[in-house]
Design a protein around this motif. Structure first.
Motif, mmCIF file in Angstrom:
data_model
loop_
_atom_site.group_PDB
_atom_site.id
_atom_site.type_symbol
_atom_site.label_atom_id
_atom_site.label_comp_id
_atom_site.label_asym_id
_atom_site.label_seq_id
_atom_site.Cartn_x
_atom_site.Cartn_y
_atom_site.Cartn_z
ATOM 1 N N THR A 119 0.824 -1.207 0.000
ATOM 2 C CA THR A 119 0.000 0.000 0.000
ATOM 3 C C THR A 119 0.857 1.256 0.000
ATOM 4 O O THR A 119 0.643 2.169 -0.780
ATOM 5 N N ASN A 120 1.837 1.329 0.882
ATOM 6 C CA ASN A 120 2.749 2.469 0.934
ATOM 7 C C ASN A 120 4.006 2.010 1.649
ATOM 8 O O ASN A 120 4.087 2.029 2.868
ATOM 9 N N MET A 121 4.985 1.651 0.870
ATOM 10 C CA MET A 121 6.196 1.065 1.428
ATOM 11 C C MET A 121 6.893 1.995 2.417
ATOM 12 O O MET A 121 7.449 1.550 3.414
ATOM 13 N N TYR A 122 6.855 3.300 2.136
ATOM 14 C CA TYR A 122 7.612 4.233 2.958
ATOM 15 C C TYR A 122 6.761 4.965 3.996
ATOM 16 O O TYR A 122 7.104 6.058 4.407
ATOM 17 N N ARG A 123 5.690 4.360 4.433
ATOM 18 C CA ARG A 123 4.898 5.017 5.470
ATOM 19 C C ARG A 123 5.477 4.726 6.849
ATOM 20 O O ARG A 123 6.107 3.685 7.077
ATOM 21 N N GLN A 124 5.260 5.641 7.753
ATOM 22 C CA GLN A 124 5.667 5.450 9.142
ATOM 23 C C GLN A 124 4.669 4.482 9.785
ATOM 24 O O GLN A 124 3.460 4.647 9.653
ATOM 25 N N THR A 125 5.175 3.490 10.472
ATOM 26 C CA THR A 125 4.282 2.492 11.060
ATOM 27 C C THR A 125 4.974 1.796 12.236
ATOM 28 O O THR A 125 6.197 1.628 12.234
ATOM 29 N N PRO A 126 4.216 1.408 13.270
ATOM 30 C CA PRO A 126 4.822 0.703 14.413
ATOM 31 C C PRO A 126 5.184 -0.730 14.044
ATOM 32 O O PRO A 126 4.577 -1.339 13.163
ATOM 33 N N THR A 127 6.194 -1.242 14.702
ATOM 34 C CA THR A 127 6.609 -2.631 14.479
ATOM 35 C C THR A 127 6.458 -3.476 15.741
ATOM 36 O O THR A 127 6.800 -4.660 15.732
ATOM 37 N N ALA A 128 5.956 -2.867 16.819
ATOM 38 C CA ALA A 128 5.784 -3.606 18.079
ATOM 39 C C ALA A 128 4.768 -4.722 17.912
ATOM 40 O O ALA A 128 3.853 -4.645 17.094
ATOM 41 N N GLY A 129 4.964 -5.784 18.709
ATOM 42 C CA GLY A 129 4.034 -6.909 18.674
ATOM 43 C C GLY A 129 4.475 -8.040 17.779
ATOM 44 O O GLY A 129 3.780 -9.061 17.690
ATOM 45 N N HIS A 130 5.585 -7.889 17.123
ATOM 46 C CA HIS A 130 6.112 -8.947 16.260
ATOM 47 C C HIS A 130 7.476 -9.378 16.788
ATOM 48 O O HIS A 130 8.326 -8.534 17.079
ATOM 49 N N PRO A 131 7.692 -10.677 16.933
ATOM 50 C CA PRO A 131 8.977 -11.175 17.448
ATOM 51 C C PRO A 131 10.145 -10.721 16.585
ATOM 52 O O PRO A 131 10.022 -10.600 15.362
ATOM 53 N N HIS A 132 11.266 -10.474 17.229
ATOM 54 C CA HIS A 132 12.463 -10.067 16.501
ATOM 55 C C HIS A 132 13.172 -11.290 15.948
ATOM 56 O O HIS A 132 14.261 -11.687 16.386
ATOM 57 N N THR A 133 12.531 -11.881 14.962
ATOM 58 C CA THR A 133 13.044 -13.066 14.278
ATOM 59 C C THR A 133 12.710 -12.939 12.795
ATOM 60 O O THR A 133 11.849 -12.128 12.418
ATOM 61 N N PRO A 134 13.357 -13.734 11.947
ATOM 62 C CA PRO A 134 12.985 -13.696 10.522
ATOM 63 C C PRO A 134 11.511 -13.994 10.287
ATOM 64 O O PRO A 134 10.874 -13.342 9.456
ATOM 65 N N ALA A 135 10.959 -14.964 11.041
ATOM 66 C CA ALA A 135 9.541 -15.273 10.871
ATOM 67 C C ALA A 135 8.678 -14.099 11.313
ATOM 68 O O ALA A 135 7.672 -13.764 10.672
ATOM 69 N N GLY A 136 9.065 -13.451 12.432
ATOM 70 C CA GLY A 136 8.324 -12.293 12.891
ATOM 71 C C GLY A 136 8.394 -11.147 11.893
ATOM 72 O O GLY A 136 7.429 -10.401 11.715
#
Length: 298
Positions: free
Chosen positions: A193-210
């Motif tokens: 939708t918009n690759m360069y939009r500002q967005t939170p990343t919290a809630g996803h594990p810090h792993t490749p799968a996350g």
């Protein structure tokens, strides 16, 4: 008596044949010299006129470069007077890439050097003119490819812009031009939708799968995009950085659970000079914030 006087005057008025010949030759030489000078001047003038006609009009792309500099000054504006922005620039390399693409180009390289005073000076080399910015139809010759160098440190006043020669070699050492390579790279950008939009990343594990779940959940990529995680690595202070191949182009993803993270761009196209290496170490190096917060400025 009168007849003799007339004959003498006639004799004096007639030049000898040899002298007449020399004068004629002299006039011819002078005429030829003048003709050559006029022709030469016309040739030089014609060449300059032709160069002026054939030289590309860079005013449109130069205007985009100036706007990019203003974007950086806005990012570096005093946060207390500019809501949503912090003094020193609370942004990452992703913001530089976003600005470059907004104005029809790509980030060629980015770096940071430390001054003797202890402060940092950041640099960005940008190629513009690959795509006309906006959606309206424009003359194809209005945006010739041009390259610019930007430097900035602490505050909006620190931003400097200058032109530079564009690199000619591709980053993959294959035959062809870097311009063609970067143009093709932009054409393969994710269809999110918009690759360069500002967005939170919290809630996803810090792993490749996350990271893959984050890209899908935030619609930074679509089902038609090909995504391959190259490697991920901790970037310190709860930040996780990854290098990914999206549609064969190297991208960096910055995952951060901090409260300020939603104001940042998490995913961006890696600089041109890092497209081939595309590893976690480069992603980590690209992840830090530029500048400092107002509270830390004292």
């Amino acid at each position: 008596m009168t007849a003799h006087t007339v004959d003498a005057q006639q004799d004096r008025s007639v030049s000898p044949p040899a002298q007449t010949g020399r004068r004629g030759i002299g006039r011819q030489i002078l005429l030829l010299a003048v003709t050559a000078l006029v022709a030469g001047a016309a040739g030089v003038g014609g060449a300059l006129f032709q160069q002026r006609l054939s030289a590309p009009d860079t005013s449109a792309v130069d205007a985009q470069a100036a706007e990019l500099a203003e974007d950086l000054r806005h990012d570096l504006n005093v946060g207390f007077l500019s809501p949503g922005n912090t003094y020193g620039g609370q942004f990452t390399e992703g913001t530089l890439v976003s600005h470059a693409e907004t104005h029809g180009g790509v980030l060629l390289s980015a770096g940071t050097v430390q001054e003797k005073s202890g402060g940092n000076v950041h640099t960005a080399q940008v190629m513009l003119g690959l795509l006309p910015p906006g959606t309206k139809t424009v003359n194809a010759n209005a945006y010739p490819v041009r390259c610019y160098r930007y430097s900035f440190a602490f505050g909006a006043h620190s931003v400097r812009q200058s032109t530079m020669d564009c690199p000619t070699a591709r980053t993959d050492n294959k035959p062809g031009s870097l311009v063609a390579q970067m143009g093709a790279l932009l054409a393969r950008q994710p269809a999110g939708t918009n690759m360069y939009r500002q967005t939170p990343t919290a809630g996803h594990p810090h792993t490749p799968a996350g990271a893959l779940d984050l890209l899908k959940d935030k619609r930074l990529v679509s089902a038609g995009d090909t995504v391959h995680v190259v490697a991920g690595k901790s970037a310190g202070s709860g930040v996780y950085a990854l290098a990914l191949r999206i549609n064969d182009g190297c991208h960096y993803l910055r995952m951060d659970a901090a409260s300020s993270a939603p104001r940042l761009i998490p995913l961006w196209l890696a600089p041109a000079d890092e497209q081939e290496t595309c590893d976690a170490d480069h992603a980590v190096a690209a992840a830090p914030l530029y500048g400092i917060d107002p509270a830390k400025a004292g």
